[in-house]
Design a protein around this motif. Structure first.
Motif, PDB file in Angstrom:
ATOM      1  N   THR A  66      40.921  19.742  34.973  1.00 23.40           N
ATOM      2  CA  THR A  66      41.027  20.456  36.332  1.00 23.40           C
ATOM      3  C   THR A  66      39.737  21.300  36.321  1.00 23.40           C
ATOM      4  OG1 THR A  66      41.641  22.636  35.030  1.00 23.40           O
ATOM      5  CG2 THR A  66      43.380  21.105  35.569  1.00 23.40           C
ATOM      6  N   THR A  67      39.427  21.911  37.468  1.00 28.18           N
ATOM      7  CA  THR A  67      38.407  22.551  37.823  1.00 28.18           C
ATOM      8  C   THR A  67      38.417  24.022  37.591  1.00 28.18           C
ATOM      9  OG1 THR A  67      39.052  22.888  40.099  1.00 28.18           O
ATOM     10  CG2 THR A  67      37.817  21.115  39.597  1.00 28.18           C
ATOM     11  N   ALA A  68      39.513  24.531  36.816  1.00 27.68           N
ATOM     12  CA  ALA A  68      39.503  25.903  36.421  1.00 27.68           C
ATOM     13  C   ALA A  68      38.796  26.189  35.145  1.00 27.68           C
ATOM     14  CB  ALA A  68      41.015  26.030  36.109  1.00 27.68           C
ATOM     15  N   ALA A  69      37.902  25.319  34.660  1.00 27.34           N
ATOM     16  CA  ALA A  69      37.246  25.701  33.168  1.00 27.34           C
ATOM     17  C   ALA A  69      36.431  27.064  33.393  1.00 27.34           C
ATOM     18  CB  ALA A  69      36.493  24.472  32.787  1.00 27.34           C
ATOM     19  N   ALA A  70      35.744  26.875  34.676  1.00 33.16           N
ATOM     20  CA  ALA A  70      34.637  27.866  34.959  1.00 33.16           C
ATOM     21  C   ALA A  70      35.430  29.241  34.928  1.00 33.16           C
ATOM     22  CB  ALA A  70      33.932  27.513  36.182  1.00 33.16           C
ATOM     23  N   SER A  71      36.554  29.247  35.645  1.00 34.51           N
ATOM     24  CA  SER A  71      37.245  30.528  35.737  1.00 34.51           C
ATOM     25  C   SER A  71      37.616  31.174  34.553  1.00 34.51           C
ATOM     26  CB  SER A  71      38.414  30.468  36.778  1.00 34.51           C
ATOM     27  OG  SER A  71      38.068  30.059  37.914  1.00 34.51           O
ATOM     28  N   ILE A  72      38.126  30.202  33.523  1.00 31.43           N
ATOM     29  CA  ILE A  72      38.546  30.673  32.124  1.00 31.43           C
ATOM     30  C   ILE A  72      37.352  30.964  31.432  1.00 31.43           C
ATOM     31  CG2 ILE A  72      39.775  29.877  30.078  1.00 31.43           C
ATOM     32  CD1 ILE A  72      41.605  28.029  31.548  1.00 31.43           C
ATOM     33  N   SER A  73      36.173  30.429  31.451  1.00 30.63           N
ATOM     34  CA  SER A  73      35.202  30.754  30.499  1.00 30.63           C
ATOM     35  C   SER A  73      34.596  31.870  31.060  1.00 30.63           C
ATOM     36  CB  SER A  73      34.115  29.665  30.851  1.00 30.63           C
ATOM     37  OG  SER A  73      34.291  28.477  30.552  1.00 30.63           O
ATOM     38  N   SER A  74      34.672  32.221  32.428  1.00 29.57           N
ATOM     39  CA  SER A  74      34.266  33.375  32.892  1.00 29.57           C
ATOM     40  C   SER A  74      35.102  34.574  32.499  1.00 29.57           C
ATOM     41  CB  SER A  74      34.261  33.488  34.378  1.00 29.57           C
ATOM     42  OG  SER A  74      33.886  34.801  34.985  1.00 29.57           O
ATOM     43  N   LEU A  75      36.618  34.459  32.464  1.00 29.47           N
ATOM     44  CA  LEU A  75      37.485  35.568  32.147  1.00 29.47           C
ATOM     45  C   LEU A  75      37.253  35.749  30.596  1.00 29.47           C
ATOM     46  CD1 LEU A  75      39.741  36.982  33.078  1.00 29.47           C
ATOM     47  CD2 LEU A  75      41.084  35.331  32.331  1.00 29.47           C
ATOM     48  N   ALA A  76      36.982  34.605  29.564  1.00 25.23           N
ATOM     49  CA  ALA A  76      37.031  34.829  28.566  1.00 25.23           C
ATOM     50  C   ALA A  76      35.509  35.645  27.928  1.00 25.23           C
ATOM     51  CB  ALA A  76      36.769  33.440  27.632  1.00 25.23           C
ATOM     52  N   SER A  77      34.668  35.596  28.837  1.00 21.82           N
ATOM     53  CA  SER A  77      33.158  36.139  28.637  1.00 21.82           C
ATOM     54  C   SER A  77      33.326  37.488  29.304  1.00 21.82           C
ATOM     55  CB  SER A  77      32.173  35.512  29.192  1.00 21.82           C
ATOM     56  OG  SER A  77      32.283  35.236  30.592  1.00 21.82           O
TER      57      SER A  77
END
Length: 203
Positions: free
Chosen positions: A121-132
């Motif tokens: 999916t294209t949600a990886a950036a969102s998850i990475s941003s949230l984790a950081s």
């Protein structure tokens, strides 16, 4: 994006009010059971259709999380308490109802997170941003998928709850009839609730 946020806000208010009523207890109406999921599905579908659709990976995510929502929504419908009050059938959410709801949320998030890690999916950036510690990006299409999965959860609940309600043999409240909240509270104080088709319920 502003319209998408507004649409989500309206849906959240409607759903919150509906949940609040079901926590206290409300007369069960089959029509009302279907309105909430259809409303969410329509808004979610509109958001996706008017914002260019979804990438292939997001369609896969929607299919998997949608199936989970439908199945766990059906499980949630089996936990709802049905009882008789003032001669008509009522429903009420119980603690385990919210337990199933939490399980559905965790399962959906887990699937999306796994697909993001796998690059599907294209949600990886969102998850990475949230984790950081950053703010995740919610596109209108992503909001649409969240509304659809929520709507499928309510649909699954309705598909189980409706035949359960009809099997009790207790009359449903006619459409258009509104009960007094004060009278309902007084009925509860007097112990006026009865399990559907059974004897008076002990509190």
């Amino acid at each position: 994006m502003g319209k998408a946020v507004l649409a989500v806000g309206v849906v959240l208010v409607v759903v919150a009010l509906m949940i609040a009523r079901r926590v206290y207890g409300e007369p069960l109406k089959v029509r009302r059971l279907l309105l909430a999921p259809l409303f969410e599905l329509a808004i979610g579908g509109y958001q996706i259709a008017t914002h260019g659709g979804l990438p292939a990976g997001e369609w896969l995510s929607l299919a998997l999380t949608g199936a989970l929502s439908l199945g766990l929504g059906a499980a949630r419908g089996a936990t709802v308490e049905l009882f008789e009050r003032r001669g008509v059938l009522w429903q009420r959410y119980r603690l385990r109802t919210f337990g199933v709801w939490l399980a559905a949320f965790v399962a959906r998030f887990g699937v999306r997170a796994l697909l993001a890690v796998l690059g599907v999916t294209t949600a990886a950036a969102s998850i990475s941003s949230l984790a950081s510690g950053g703010k995740p990006h919610f596109s209108a299409a992503l909001i649409g998928t969240l509304l659809i999965t929520s709507g499928l959860g309510f649909l699954g609940e309705s598909l189980v709850l409706t035949p359960r309600a009809l099997a009790t043999g207790v009359p449903l409240q006619p459409s258009g009839r509104t009960g007094s909240p004060l009278l309902a509270i007084l009925d509860g104080v007097r112990g006026g609730d009865r399990p559907a088709g059974g004897a008076r319920r002990r509190r």
